[in-house]
Design an enzyme around this catalytic site. Structure first.
Site, PDB file in Angstrom:
ATOM      1  CB  SER A 422      -0.882  -0.026   1.257  1.00 32.11           C
ATOM      2  OG  SER A 422      -2.011   0.772   1.083  1.00 32.11           O
ATOM      3  N   PRO A 423       0.378   2.359  -0.575  1.00 32.18           N
ATOM      4  CG  PRO A 423      -1.054   4.007  -1.378  1.00 32.18           C
ATOM      5  CD  PRO A 423      -0.884   2.523  -1.291  1.00 32.18           C
ATOM      6  CD  GLN A 500      -1.723   7.452  -3.283  1.00 29.43           C
ATOM      7  OE1 GLN A 500      -0.923   7.854  -2.440  1.00 29.43           O
ATOM      8  NE2 GLN A 500      -2.823   6.799  -2.957  1.00 29.43           N
ATOM      9  CE1 TYR A 584      -3.513  14.537   2.765  1.00 29.87           C
ATOM     10  CE2 TYR A 584      -4.024  12.335   1.947  1.00 29.87           C
ATOM     11  CZ  TYR A 584      -3.395  13.153   2.866  1.00 29.87           C
ATOM     12  OH  TYR A 584      -2.645  12.632   3.886  1.00 29.87           O
ATOM     13  NE  ARG A 632      -5.576   3.977  -1.214  1.00 25.82           N
ATOM     14  CZ  ARG A 632      -4.869   3.430  -0.216  1.00 25.82           C
ATOM     15  NH1 ARG A 632      -4.416   4.174   0.772  1.00 25.82           N
ATOM     16  NH2 ARG A 632      -4.585   2.149  -0.211  1.00 25.82           N
ATOM     17  N   GLY A 725      -0.589  -2.463   4.191  1.00 30.20           N
ATOM     18  CA  GLY A 725       0.196  -1.275   4.489  1.00 30.20           C
ATOM     19  C   GLY A 725       1.186  -1.490   5.611  1.00 30.20           C
ATOM     20  NE  ARG A 726      -1.832   0.154   9.981  1.00 33.80           N
ATOM     21  CZ  ARG A 726      -2.916   0.083  10.745  1.00 33.80           C
ATOM     22  NH1 ARG A 726      -2.888   0.606  11.960  1.00 33.80           N
ATOM     23  NH2 ARG A 726      -4.013  -0.504  10.318  1.00 33.80           N
TER      24      ARG A 726
HETATM   25  C1  LIG Z   1       2.618   6.046   7.831  1.00 39.53           C
HETATM   26  C2  LIG Z   1       1.510   5.938   6.826  1.00 39.53           C
HETATM   27  C3  LIG Z   1       1.614   6.585   5.613  1.00 39.53           C
HETATM   28  C4  LIG Z   1       0.609   6.495   4.654  1.00 39.53           C
HETATM   29  N1  LIG Z   1       0.726   7.123   3.460  1.00 39.53           N
HETATM   30  C5  LIG Z   1      -0.236   7.000   2.508  1.00 39.53           C
HETATM   31  C6  LIG Z   1      -0.090   7.585   1.231  1.00 39.53           C
HETATM   32  O1  LIG Z   1       0.909   8.191   0.924  1.00 39.53           O
HETATM   33  N2  LIG Z   1      -1.110   7.444   0.358  1.00 39.53           N
HETATM   34  C7  LIG Z   1      -2.242   6.743   0.668  1.00 39.53           C
HETATM   35  O2  LIG Z   1      -3.142   6.644  -0.153  1.00 39.53           O
HETATM   36  N3  LIG Z   1      -2.381   6.144   1.862  1.00 39.53           N
HETATM   37  C8  LIG Z   1      -1.410   6.253   2.779  1.00 39.53           C
HETATM   38  N4  LIG Z   1      -1.535   5.615   3.980  1.00 39.53           N
HETATM   39  C9  LIG Z   1      -2.667   4.709   4.182  1.00 39.53           C
HETATM   40  C10 LIG Z   1      -2.229   3.269   3.816  1.00 39.53           C
HETATM   41  O3  LIG Z   1      -1.967   3.150   2.434  1.00 39.53           O
HETATM   42  C11 LIG Z   1      -3.302   2.260   4.206  1.00 39.53           C
HETATM   43  O4  LIG Z   1      -4.482   2.559   3.489  1.00 39.53           O
HETATM   44  C12 LIG Z   1      -3.577   2.256   5.696  1.00 39.53           C
HETATM   45  O5  LIG Z   1      -2.366   2.237   6.433  1.00 39.53           O
HETATM   46  C13 LIG Z   1      -4.434   1.045   6.097  1.00 39.53           C
HETATM   47  O6  LIG Z   1      -3.804  -0.147   5.737  1.00 39.53           O
HETATM   48  P1  LIG Z   1      -3.026  -1.075   6.827  1.00 39.53           P
HETATM   49  O7  LIG Z   1      -3.987  -1.362   7.909  1.00 39.53           O
HETATM   50  O8  LIG Z   1      -2.630  -2.297   6.044  1.00 39.53           O
HETATM   51  O9  LIG Z   1      -1.844  -0.278   7.300  1.00 39.53           O
HETATM   52  C14 LIG Z   1      -0.540   5.722   4.938  1.00 39.53           C
HETATM   53  C15 LIG Z   1      -0.642   5.083   6.166  1.00 39.53           C
HETATM   54  C16 LIG Z   1       0.356   5.155   7.108  1.00 39.53           C
HETATM   55  C17 LIG Z   1       0.212   4.407   8.414  1.00 39.53           C
END
Ligand SMILES: Cc1cc2nc3c(=O)[nH]c(=O)nc-3n(C[C@H](O)[C@H](O)[C@H](O)COP(=O)(O)O)c2cc1C
Ligand SMILES: Cc1cc2nc3c(=O)[nH]c(=O)nc-3n(C[C@H](O)[C@H](O)[C@H](O)COP(=O)(O)OP(=O)(O)OC[C@H]3O[C@@H](n4cnc5c(N)ncnc54)[C@H](O)[C@@H]3O)c2cc1C
Length: 795
Positions: A422-423, A500, A584, A632, A725-726
């Site tokens: 994930s981004p 993205q 955003y 997204r 993501g995380r």
């Molecule tokens: C530190 C951090 C940075 C993130 N940066 C972006 C981003 O640049 N673009 C985006 O669409 N989502 C961003 N997200 C959201 C993640 O892509 C993801 O949707 C969110 O963390 C939930 O997924 P997870 O539970 O697997 O972490 C970010 C999340 C975290 C925690």
């Protein structure tokens, strides 16, 4: 000590029995408005786990009810006359009347006083029980005591959409069965199970809970039928399933399920709520009886441990049960939502449909099913590979890589599997230029086995950034930095790379993620002016008030996005996503909470979509035709009057018509007062709705941490791609490890890691076998079978 229990249902009786056993000196009186032999309802269901708990708490009552059980292992899903079975489930059914009479006699045995035909008036409760130390209010779903003391309990009742009615039948059922029937007006579901052995006496032996949408219910004219006529009509709808047996009524009225929650479970210094009075969980994941009795155990423990200290009792009771109750209610809510939308899964092939029924409430995943019934999973996979072949020409029938490791084609792009990094913003760029950190971070994750690697939100101009550490794509140096990353990933494996692009809007000019995120940059002179759909600051009184974006500003931003798109194409990115989520700039246009414009870009969703769509279309026009694009979106604002499901469908449809190949379904972060309901896979239902309602390709994300969850999501058609993501922040090789876990060789590591990867495969196979063995051993035993059935099973 004197305890008065109001309501002689399973919750109140079980509490009274356990407490009297532990505190024989206590005087415990149960007041029940009905007579001893009045009972509504038919059967109740207990899982093996619950039965283990009953056995350990009161073996006497356990033994008394065990011989009245009907016990089954399989769950049967029968749609339009076709059967699928899933084994290894272990449940027992018992007549509610039998359960109550066992609990009455056990209560008398231990010295509880039972007073029938005694209705307690909540208005005089405190006077009447002035001498009691505790009053346990377990007066059921419509609890009048809860309403009398509403100011303290803080109850909330929400009526669910579907109509349901409890009926009985004389038809024996060897399994817990879900019958699905399509009619001219919609789909009916019967949740049916046998609750006592056949042939003991005449009368009903199975429960049939009928359920349908209000439209289907009204379409058949049920609103004009009385109880008996309604049962006769249901008999014609389920004629084949009833096999000549009739339906029996007993207060079998149609109703809407009320979800009850209470802010606190105690009041007036002596009253404690128990059972349905306190919290209800939809019956589609098990009976309310089970929840009431489990809470009775915890409440009894709290009373026994704390004597007359009411505050301590209330605190112990809530801390033992609140989370468990809320989790059960949440899972029940997810399950009931699936039944409300059963039509969305109706076109699925048989195994997939059965798989969705089994895993609808999220607690059962691909890996749990592997343990329960490996043949069921194998058949589901086989059907999945066949569908994939028929729809795409991709043949995985021999390699059988599990659904998550099958390829996906989007335009000319072929992703090796369904896992996506994930981004994730890194806040490590200088002047928007990706440097060594980015090469290391993305290089590692781009060689970790995922099908697709997303680069974090990248901005087409300096003032579009969230923070000073965000990357950009407005100059040659940045383009070269990204080209280096993309080339590295392409040269070292199969993983593809997505860019993205986004504009921060009113959330721009803020501090780095690990500083005071979303707050303005601390050094006042480092901030820059903001724009948004409407002049609403993020934090009222603290954040900058953004300018309402005017037409000239829209033209400039559109041109910036087009230029960045051209740079992304030159840098070699395989997929391009426009970030329209998380509050955003583009999200601020889409959400009615942040878009209060009165011009052609505000108001109805078609208007709110205009600017984001215009930018997307301009990007699509210069992005290579063979490469896919994604968007997204925040599917919900988690706030009142925010984006609705209809808005979501309109957004997804409009982008798809503008050339979008993938809807990346996230949620929230559009307003600071959001109230998200977190939990594992908590955003997947939004993706599932878009996918099944509109037939579009989707990616889901959010609290997905296990490979078993990814496999469930893909094999149940909840999404086409799963973004993680995380977990990827601390484990770059998450996908390699997941593949090794299933023994899948389709994921190739970079060449220098080959020997490590083959060792991982061997070790994972051993670890997995060991874990499954432990889980098999930890499964509740079949000792709950009635003696006769146990003997039969042993032969
Ligand atoms: C530190 C951090 C940075 C993130 N940066 C972006 C981003 O640049 N673009 C985006 O669409 N989502 C961003 N997200 C959201 C993640 O892509 C993801 O949707 C969110 O963390 C939930 O997924 P997870 O539970 O697997 O972490 C970010 C999340 C975290 C925690
Ligand atoms: C019509 C209907 C049919 C159902 N059928 C089934 C079924 O077949 N299987 C199943 O598993 N679950 C069934 N349920 C759900 C299940 O009954 C409950 O989830 C479960 O019984 C909860 O236990 P409880 O002890 O909290 O409440 P209840 O079992 O509802 O018991 C509450 C008791 O309090 C008594 N009471 C209420 N007010 C007063 C008062 N002022 N004074 C004295 N007594 C009072 C009531 O008469 C009742 O006996 C049914 C529910 C309904 C409404």
């Amino acid at each position: 000590m004197r305890i008065d229990v109001i309501g002689g249902g399973p919750g109140g009786l079980y509490f009274a029995i356990l407490t009297k056993k532990a505190r024989p000196d206590a005087q415990i009186v149960v007041h029940e408005q009905n007579r001893a032999d009045d009972s509504f309802g038919f059967g109740v269901v207990f899982s093996d786990d619950t039965l283990d708990e009953f056995l350990s708490r009161d073996p006497e009552s356990y033994t008394m009810i065990r011989d009245r059980f009907a016990y089954w292992d399989d769950i049967r899903i029968r749609r339009q006359g076709r059967d699928i079975r899933c084994g290894g489930n272990g449940f027992a059914g018992c007549a509610r009347l039998d359960l109550l009479s066992v609990l009455y006699s056990r209560a008398r045995q231990v010295g509880v006083e039972l007073r029938f035909s005694e209705t307690i008036d909540p208005a005089t409760l405190l006077d009447r029980f002035a001498d009691s130390d505790l009053v346990i209010a377990c007066d059921g779903i419509n609890s009048r005591i809860r309403e009398q003391f509403a100011a303290e309990f803080g109850p909330e009742t929400t009526l669910m959409r579907n109509k349901f009615a409890w009926l009985g039948s004389t038809r024996p059922l060897p399994d817990f069965t879900y019958f699905f029937r399509e009619t001219a007006h919609g789909i009916f579901t019967a949740h049916a199970y046998q609750y006592r052995p056949a042939g003991r006496d005449s009368g009903p032996i199975s429960t049939w809970v009928m359920e349908t949408t209000p439209e289907c219910w009204a379409g058949h004219g049920f609103d004009a039928l009385d109880e008996a006529a309604s049962a006769r009509l249901l008999e014609t709808i389920f004629a084949e399933e009833l096999e000549g047996h009739s339906l029996v009524t007993n207060r079998s009225l149609w109703r809407n399920f009320p979800k009850v929650t209470c802010r606190q479970w105690h009041a007036a210094g002596k009253i404690l709520l128990l059972g349905d009075a306190k919290a209800t969980a939809h019956w589609s994941i098990g009976s309310g009886t089970k929840l009431a009795m489990e809470c009775a155990i915890a409440l009894s423990d709290a009373v026994v441990a704390n004597g007359q200290d009411f505050a301590a009792i209330a605190a112990d009771y809530e801390s033992a049960r609140r989370t468990a109750v809320e989790v059960t209610q949440h899972n029940a809510g997810v399950s009931l939502a699936w039944f409300e939308h059963v039509a969305r899964s109706w076109d699925m092939p048989p195994m997939q449909f059965a798989n969705v029924v089994m895993s609808r409430a999220k607690s059962i995943t691909y890996d749990n099913l592997l343990l329960r019934d490996p043949d069921f999973v194998a058949a589901t996979d086989t059907e999945f590979y066949q569908t994939l072949l028929a729809e795409t020409g991709i043949d995985c029938r021999k390699s059988r890589p599990t659904p998550m490791f099958t390829p996906l084609k989007l335009r000319e792009l072929v992703l090796a599997n369904r896992v996506v990094v994930s981004p994730m913003a890194q806040y490590r760029a200088t002047d928007g230029v990706p440097g060594d950190w980015h090469l290391m971070h993305y290089g590692a994750r781009g060689t970790g086995g995922a099908g697709l690697l997303y680069i974090e939100m990248t901005c087409p101009s300096p003032d579009a950034r969230i923070t000073l550490g965000c990357p950009g794509l407005w100059n040659d140096e940045q383009e070269a930095g990204f080209r280096r990353i993309v080339d590295f990933v392409h040269e070292n494996g199969d993983t593809k790379v997505a860019m993205q692009l986004g504009h921060a809007g009113r959330k721009g000019s803020t501090q780095l993620g690990w500083e005071d995120a979303d707050h303005p940059i601390a050094r006042a002179d480092a901030n820059w002016p903001l724009v948004s759909a409407s002049p609403i600051p993020w934090f009222e009184g603290e954040s900058q008030i953004p300018d309402e974006l005017d037409r000239a500003g829209m033209d400039r931003i559109k041109a910036d996005f087009v230029a960045a798109t051209e740079r992304a194409a030159r840098a070699g990115f395989d997929l391009l996503e426009l970030h329209c989520a998380h509050g955003y700039l583009f999200a601020s246009f889409l959400s009615p909470l942040t878009n209060q414009r009165v011009d052609g870009y505000g108001g109805a969703i078609e208007n709110r979509l205009r600017f984001p769509l215009e930018v997307f279309a301009a990007m699509r026009a210069v992005w290579p035709a063979g490469r896919p694009m994604a968007v997204r979106v925040s599917a919900s604002d988690w706030a009142e009057s925010g984006v609705s499901e209809d808005d979501l469908f309109a957004i997804a449809k409009a982008f798809s018509e503008a050339g979008c190949d993938l809807v990346d379904v996230s949620s929230g972060q559009t307003v600071p007062h959001q109230q998200p309901v977190y939990g594992r896979m908590y955003q997947v239902a939004f993706s599932e709705a878009v996918k099944n309602e509109l037939g579009l390709k989707t990616m889901c994300v959010g609290a997905i941490t296990e490979a078993g969850q990814v496999n469930t999501i893909i094999s149940c058609r909840r999404a086409d791609l799963v973004a993680v993501g995380r977990p990827h922040l601390t484990d770059a090789q998450w996908s390699l490890r997941a593949a090794a876990w299933y023994g899948v060789k389709a994921v190739s590591p970079p060449l220098p890691w080959l020997s490590g990867a083959s060792q991982l495969l061997r070790e994972s196979a051993k670890a997995r076998e060991k874990q499954m063995e432990l889980q098999r051993k930890a499964k509740p035993k079949r000792h709950h079978l009635p003696d006769a059935a146990l003997k039969e099973a042993a032969q």
